[in-house]
Design an enzyme around this catalytic site. Structure first.
Site, PDB file in Angstrom:
ATOM      1  N   HIS A 187      -7.024   6.093   7.039  1.00 50.83           N
ATOM      2  CA  HIS A 187      -8.317   5.844   6.393  1.00 50.83           C
ATOM      3  C   HIS A 187      -8.505   4.336   6.303  1.00 50.83           C
ATOM      4  CE1 HIS A 187      -5.586   5.081   3.071  1.00 50.83           C
ATOM      5  NE2 HIS A 187      -6.568   4.428   2.469  1.00 50.83           N
TER       6      HIS A 187
ATOM      7  N   GLU B 120      -7.152  -1.469   7.974  1.00 50.00           N
ATOM      8  CA  GLU B 120      -6.960  -2.419   6.864  1.00 50.00           C
ATOM      9  C   GLU B 120      -6.034  -3.559   7.304  1.00 50.00           C
ATOM     10  OE1 GLU B 120      -5.553  -0.038   3.579  1.00 50.00           O
ATOM     11  OE2 GLU B 120      -7.352   1.202   3.643  1.00 50.00           O
TER      12      GLU B 120
ATOM     13  N   GLU C 298       0.148   4.738   1.317  1.00 49.34           N
ATOM     14  CA  GLU C 298       0.104   5.846   2.282  1.00 49.34           C
ATOM     15  C   GLU C 298       1.186   5.717   3.355  1.00 49.34           C
ATOM     16  OE1 GLU C 298      -2.591   4.277   1.209  1.00 49.34           O
ATOM     17  OE2 GLU C 298      -4.019   5.791   0.486  1.00 49.34           O
TER      18      GLU C 298
ATOM     19  N   ASP D 121       0.867  -1.181   0.000  1.00 45.41           N
ATOM     20  CA  ASP D 121       0.000   0.000   0.000  1.00 45.41           C
ATOM     21  C   ASP D 121       0.909   1.237   0.000  1.00 45.41           C
ATOM     22  OD1 ASP D 121      -2.326   1.428  -0.021  1.00 45.41           O
ATOM     23  OD2 ASP D 121      -3.030   0.768   1.934  1.00 45.41           O
TER      24      ASP D 121
ATOM     25  N   HIS E  80      -1.035   1.787   6.814  1.00 42.56           N
ATOM     26  CA  HIS E  80      -1.386   3.014   7.532  1.00 42.56           C
ATOM     27  C   HIS E  80      -2.462   2.678   8.548  1.00 42.56           C
ATOM     28  CE1 HIS E  80      -4.943   2.787   5.047  1.00 42.56           C
ATOM     29  NE2 HIS E  80      -4.126   2.476   4.060  1.00 42.56           N
TER      30      HIS E  80
ATOM     31  N   HIS F  27      -2.763  -0.354  -3.625  1.00 45.02           N
ATOM     32  CA  HIS F  27      -3.144   1.055  -3.475  1.00 45.02           C
ATOM     33  C   HIS F  27      -3.924   1.574  -4.678  1.00 45.02           C
ATOM     34  CE1 HIS F  27      -3.073   5.277  -2.500  1.00 45.02           C
ATOM     35  NE2 HIS F  27      -2.556   5.533  -3.683  1.00 45.02           N
TER      36      HIS F  27
HETATM   37 ZN   LIG Z   1      -4.709   1.494   2.350  1.00 37.78          ZN
END
Ligand SMILES: [Zn+2]
Length: 277
Positions: A116, A135, A10, A8, A105, A60
């Protein structure tokens, strides 16, 4: 030994701002090189540690961010969208011994750089069986059903803290220290690559498949920033209102639960209007 990397963006080195992770922006072009550096460092570390195969699954946005041409030639990369298990696609075939969450993240509503859960800001909270879930938490439950341990997590310092809850044994590398949702004290790519490579090498010994965990049923509750998004989500079979701006559903397995989650986020993002949300 085969390692899967769920990558991912972020939580990548140097990334702190929306434009850093929005495909097509000049900042994204710059940051995707640092993202690739983090992922490649993990690849190198896993091969140092004795892995025979490393598969990277892009996780992502449009899932087309990493620079294939800069990766170690022993690695393979699954890039692009529409995959049954989304962020952890590839774990379901019975040949993966360990998984790394690189560039992760913290979850919606939590502190952390670019925090998020799936949608950038329409979801304000997710709970799995009553506990707040990022996540990382959701995906850790998915991979546990296939008997695959999470062996490495990278992201900001708060992401590493979050990972203590769902993968206490995993090696963790904080590539930056959170200051606000859009600010962090960042370490250079050269330094974070060295840290990630060393941690991945060390994490390889943790990649030992275990008995699949049957932890269901899983009740997932989502909270949105506007009530109409809850209404939109209820078109997904099994999803019902559970309060103002909230819906919930139950899956017998995490495989089912994450697929319903994906259906909900797809429907909800189509119901978000520019400016008013
Ligand atoms: Zn993510």
């Amino acid at each position: 030994m085969k390692i899967l990397i769920s990558a991912d963006m972020e939580g990548a080195t140097g990334v702190t701002w929306p434009a850093d992770v929005l495909p097509g922006t000049p900042q994204w072009e710059r940051c995707r090189a640092m993202f690739t550096s983090d992922v490649n460092a993990a690849v190198l570390g896993f091969f140092d540690g004795g892995a025979d195969e490393v598969l990277i699954n892009e996780a992502h946005s449009s899932m087309r961010n990493l620079l294939l041409e800069r990766l170690d030639e022993r690695a393979e990369m699954l890039t692009g969208r529409h995959k049954a298990l989304s962020m952890v696609e590839g774990v379901q075939h019975g040949d993966v011994d360990g998984i790394a969450f690189v560039g992760y993240h913290t979850g919606a509503g939590a502190e952390g750089v670019l925090a998020h859960t799936y949608l950038a800001n329409s979801i304000t909270g997710v709970w799995l069986n009553g506990e707040r879930a990022s996540e990382g938490v959701l995906n850790a439950h998915v991979v546990a059903e296939y008997g695959v341990p999470v062996v490495l997590v990278t992201g900001d310092d708060l992401t590493c803290e979050d990972a203590l809850g769902y993968a206490p044994e995993a090696r963790k590398v904080a590539v930056k220290d959170h200051v606000s949702r859009y600010a962090a004290v960042c370490r250079t790519p050269a330094r974070t690559a060295a840290d990630i490579r060393a941690a991945a090498k060390d994490a390889t010994s943790l990649a030992v498949r275990h008995e699949p965990v049957r932890g269901g049923p899983f009740t997932v509750e989502l909270e949105f920033d506007a009530d109409h998004l809850g209404a939109a989500a209820t078109v997904v079979p099994g999803v019902a209102r559970s309060g103002e701006r909230r819906v919930s559903y139950t899956g017998e397995t995490m495989y089912e639960a994450i697929r319903t989650f994906k259906a909900v986020t797809t429907i909800v993002s189509a119901a978000v209007e520019e400016q008013y949300g």
